[in-house]
Design an enzyme around this catalytic site. Structure first.
Site, PDB file in Angstrom:
ATOM      1  N   HIS A 117       1.032  -1.278   0.141  1.00  0.00           N
ATOM      2  CA  HIS A 117      -0.175  -0.063   0.041  1.00  0.00           C
ATOM      3  C   HIS A 117       0.823   1.224   0.015  1.00  0.00           C
ATOM      4  CE1 HIS A 117       1.359  -0.423   4.153  1.00  0.00           C
ATOM      5  NE2 HIS A 117       0.827   0.733   4.300  1.00  0.00           N
ATOM      6  N   ASP A 152       0.970   5.331   1.872  1.00  0.00           N
ATOM      7  CA  ASP A 152       0.452   5.896   3.037  1.00  0.00           C
ATOM      8  C   ASP A 152      -0.640   7.107   2.800  1.00  0.00           C
ATOM      9  OD1 ASP A 152       1.473   4.008   4.566  1.00  0.00           O
ATOM     10  OD2 ASP A 152       3.261   5.270   5.172  1.00  0.00           O
ATOM     11  N   ARG A 181       6.959  -9.235  16.684  1.00  0.00           N
ATOM     12  CA  ARG A 181       7.607  -8.165  15.565  1.00  0.00           C
ATOM     13  C   ARG A 181       7.055  -6.898  16.501  1.00  0.00           C
ATOM     14  NH1 ARG A 181       6.685  -4.648  11.163  1.00  0.00           N
ATOM     15  NH2 ARG A 181       8.499  -4.459   9.578  1.00  0.00           N
TER      16      ARG A 181
END
Length: 589
Positions: free
Chosen positions: A461, A463, A543
C-alpha cells in the site's frame, strides 16, 4: 407527467422497479452486490465466479483489505492470475489495451483499439447525458438554498441537470471506484492516434487526428509542428485544407462550451458561486502513465513527436532534498534513496539503544490492547497474526497512574520526538514536520496457522493515496490519509521470523528493497505513491515497532500528541498531582 408515467410503466414496469432509493443507488455504485455474490459463490464452491465477483468489488473498493486478501487466496488456490472486472467500462478497457499495443510499437492494433475506444466513449457520452434527465437528486449540484417560487425551482432543477451533463466528461474519464479522472483523457486518444497513423503511413488520418487534438489544445507546440509536418508530407497529393477535425470531437467541444457558458450565466443571475473545472488539463498531478516508445527519440529532428514527450513533469508541492544532518552522534547512516532503489528513502541504525529497546518492549507489554488502532480488529490485515497497539497519550496516562514505570512511558514520547527531528533534518524540510499519528504496534504469529502461508503481514500500500497496481496509479483521495507527507518505522527487536519490510514498484509485485528489522533500526520515506510498501508474513514470534506518520499541514496535527505535549509540560512541574491532570486517552481523533 402523466404521459411520462404512462410511457414508462409498460416498458420499465412499476415505478418501484426503476426508481431506486438513494441508498440502493449508492450500494450499486460501490458494487456492494458483488460482495454478497462472492460469498454466495463460495457456498456453491464456484471459486472462479467468486474470484471474479471479489475482483469486481475490489476495483471499486481498493482500500478493502479483507477482499484484497481473499483475492490473493483465490489466486494461490486456483492458480488463476487473470481476473475479470464484470463492470468494466469497455471504452476504458479498449483505451488501456490500445496504449499497451502502442507502447510495444504494434501500431495497427493500437489504432484498432483506440478507434474502438473513441466510438465507445461517444456512445457512453450519449448514455451519460440521458441519465442526467429526470427527477433525480443532485446533491453535489444543489445551488439554491431557497425555493422562492416556481421559476427558481425550475431554474435550480435545470441547472442541476445541466451541471450533471457538463460533468459527463469527468465521469467518462474516471475509473471505477475512483474520484479523480484520468487527466486529458479524451484528447489523449487523438494524440496517440495522430502518431500511430503516421507510423503506419496514413498521413491523412494522422493530420485529421492532430487537428482534432488541437481543438482541445490549440497552443500545443508539439502537435502544431506535427500537423505542419503532415501537411508537408501530403503536399501535391491532398489539399491539407480539406482535412478537418473529426465532427464528433467538434460537436462535443461545442456543446461543452455552451454548457459552460450557460452555467456561468446562471451563476451570475441566480447568485451562486460556480468555478469551471479544467476538464482537459495537460499538467495535472497524473500525466499519462505510459512510457513513450524509445524509437520516438530516434526520429529525425524534422519528424513528428508525440506531444507527451515535451510535457513537463508535475512540480511537487515542495523541493525534494535529502542528506541533511542526523543531529545525533550515535545515529548511524546505512542507505539513502539511491541505494534503496527509490525516492525519498533513508535507512538508519542506532536510533535507540539496546537498553531503550528492552525498556520500550516492557512498556508495550503493559499498555497494549489487541486491535488498538485497527478499529478493534485483532487481525486487520491477515487472519494469521494478532495485532496489538497503544498511543503515546495512553502510555503517559498509564505511567502517571503507576501501571507502568513513568520513565519508560516517557521514553516512548521522547524517542518519537527524536525520530521526528531526524526525519525533518535529513530530508531538509523548510517547514515544521508535525505528528499525524504515533502508534506502538506489535504483531504476533498465531501458532498452528503458519504452514503454507502465502499472504503478507501487511499488504502492499501507500500511506497517503489508494494504490491501484492495475492502472499503475495511486489515487490521492479519501479514504486515504491524503494529508500524510512522511512516514517512519522504528524497530524494537529482531527475535522473530519473517516480517521483512519491503518496497515495491507501483505494480505491488516487483520488490525494490527489503529490510530486516532489528533494535534501533529506522526506515523513513515520503508517504506518496512513489513508495509502495508492505510487510512480509511474521511466521514465528512477535515483531514490535513504533510507527510514525508525519504531516506538513498543522491542521492535521495529531490530537493525542497535542494532549501528550500538555501532559509532559505538567509532568515537568513537580508539584502537580494525579488529580490535577485531565487525560482521556479515548478521545476520538
Amino acid at each position: 407527467a402523466e404521459c411520462v408515467r404512462r410511457c414508462e410503466e409498460p416498458r420499465l414496469g412499476a415505478v418501484s422497479r426503476h426508481r431506486a432509493a438513494e441508498e440502493v443507488r449508492a450500494d450499486f455504485q460501490r458494487r456492494v452486490p458483488y460482495s454478497y455474490l462472492q460469498r454466495a459463490y463460495i457456498q456453491l464452491n464456484k471459486l472462479e465466479e467468486a474470484a471474479n465477483a471479489a475482483h469486481t468489488f475490489f476495483m471499486a473498493n481498493p482500500e478493502h483489505m479483507e477482499i484484497q486478501q481473499d483475492l490473493e487466496n483465490y489466486k494461490s488456490t486456483s492458480g488463476k492470475a487473470t481476473l475479470i472486472d464484470q463492470e468494466a467500462r469497455q471504452h476504458m478497457e479498449d483505451y488501456s489495451a490500445g496504449v499497451r499495443h502502442y507502447d510495444r510499437e504494434e501500431y495497427e492494433l493500437a489504432i484498432e483499439l483506440l478507434e474502438r475506444a473513441l466510438q465507445g466513449y461517444y456512445s457512453e457520452d450519449e448514455d451519460c447525458q440521458l441519465m442526467c434527465e429526470g427527477p433525480q437528486r443532485f446533491e453535489e449540484h444543489e445551488h439554491l438554498d431557497y425555493k422562492a417560487g416556481l421559476y427558481e425551482a425550475i431554474a435550480d432543477h435545470y441547472m442541476q441537470v445541466l451541471a450533471c451533463k457538463h460533468d459527463c466528461v469527468r465521469e467518462l474519464a474516471t475509473r471505477s471506484g475512483r474520484i479523480s479522472p484520468i487527466e486529458n483523457f479524451l484528447p489523449l486518444h487523438y494524440d496517440y492516434l495522430q502518431f500511430a497513423y503516421y507510423r503506419v503511413g496514413d498521413y491523412v488520418k494522422a493530420l485529421e487526428c492532430a487537428k482534432s487534438y488541437l481543438l482541445f489544445h490549440p497552443d500545443d507546440e508539439d502537435v502544431l509542428e506535427n500537423a505542419s509536418y503532415y501537411e508537408g508530407l501530403l503536399e501535391g497529393t491532398v489539399d491539407p485544407a480539406t482535412i478537418k477535425p473529426r465532427k464528433e470531437a467538434r460537436a462535443l467541444l461545442r456543446r461543452h462550451k455552451l454548457e459552460s457558458h450557460l452555467l456561468r450565466v446562471a451563476a451570475a443571475g441566480l447568485g451562486f458561486a460556480y468555478t469551471e473545472p479544467n476538464y482537459w488539463n495537460r499538467y495535472g498531478a497524473r500525466q499519462d502513465e505510459h512510457s513513450v516508445p524509445s524509437s520516438i527519440s530516434s526520429e529525425p529532428e524534422d519528424g513528428p513527436r508525440l506531444s507527451l514527450t515535451k510535457k513537463p513533469m508535475p512540480k511537487p508541492d515542495r523541493e525534494l532534498k535529502e542528506g541533511g544532518p542526523l543531529l545525533y552522534s550515535d545515529v548511524k547512516f546505512v542507505y539513502n534513496s539511491q541505494q534503496l532503489n527509490g525516492t525519498q528513502r533513508v535507512l538508519l541504525d542506532n536510533v535507540i539503544s539496546e537498553e531503550q529497546c528492552r525498556e520500550l518492549h516492557r512498556v508495550a507489554s503493559g499498555i497494549m490492547l489487541a486491535g488498538d488502532g485497527y478499529r478493534g480488529k485483532t487481525s486487520p490485515h491477515t487472519p494469521n497474526e494478532r495485532f496489538e497497539g497503544a498511543t503515546v497519550l495512553k502510555a503517559l496516562k498509564y505511567g502517571y497512574e503507576g501501571r507502568v514505570p513513568l520513565k519508560s512511558a516517557r521514553l516512548f514520547y521522547d524517542i518519537s520526538e527524536k525520530a521526528r527531528r531526524i526525519v525533518q533534518s535529513y530530508f531538509q524540510l523548510n517547514s515544521t514536520l508535525y505528528f499525524s499519528y504515533t502508534h506502538l504496534v506489535c504483531r504476533t504469529a498465531l501458532s498452528g496457522q503458519q504452514e503454507r502461508r502465502n499472504d503478507l503481514s501487511h499488504p502492499i500500500h501507500a500511506d497517503n493515496c489508494l494504490l491501484d497496481p492495475e492502472a499503475n496509479e495511486c489515487w490521492k483521495e479519501p479514504p486515504a490519509y491524503t494529508f500524510r507527507d512522511y512516514s517512519a518505522l522504528l524497530y524494537m527487536n529482531a527475535d522473530f521470523e519473517g516480517g521483512e519490510f519491503i518496497f515495491t514498484e507501483m505494480d505491488a509485485k516487483t520488490v525494490t528493497a527489503s529490510i530486516k528489522p532489528k533494535c534501533g533500526r529506522m526506515i523513513s520515506f515520503s508517504s506518496g505513491g512513489e513508495n509502495p510498501h508492505g510487510v512480509k508474513a511474521v511466521t514465528k514470534g512477535q515483531r514490535c515497532a513504533v510507527a510514525l506518520w508525519f504531516t506538513l499541514d498543522p491542521l492535521y496535527r495529531e490530537l493525542e500528541r497535542i494532549q501528550a505535549d500538555e501532559v509532559i509540560a505538567m509532568l515537568d512541574q513537580e508539584h502537580l498531582g494525579p488529580s490535577e491532570m485531565n487525560i482521556n486517552p479515548k478521545d476520538e481523533l
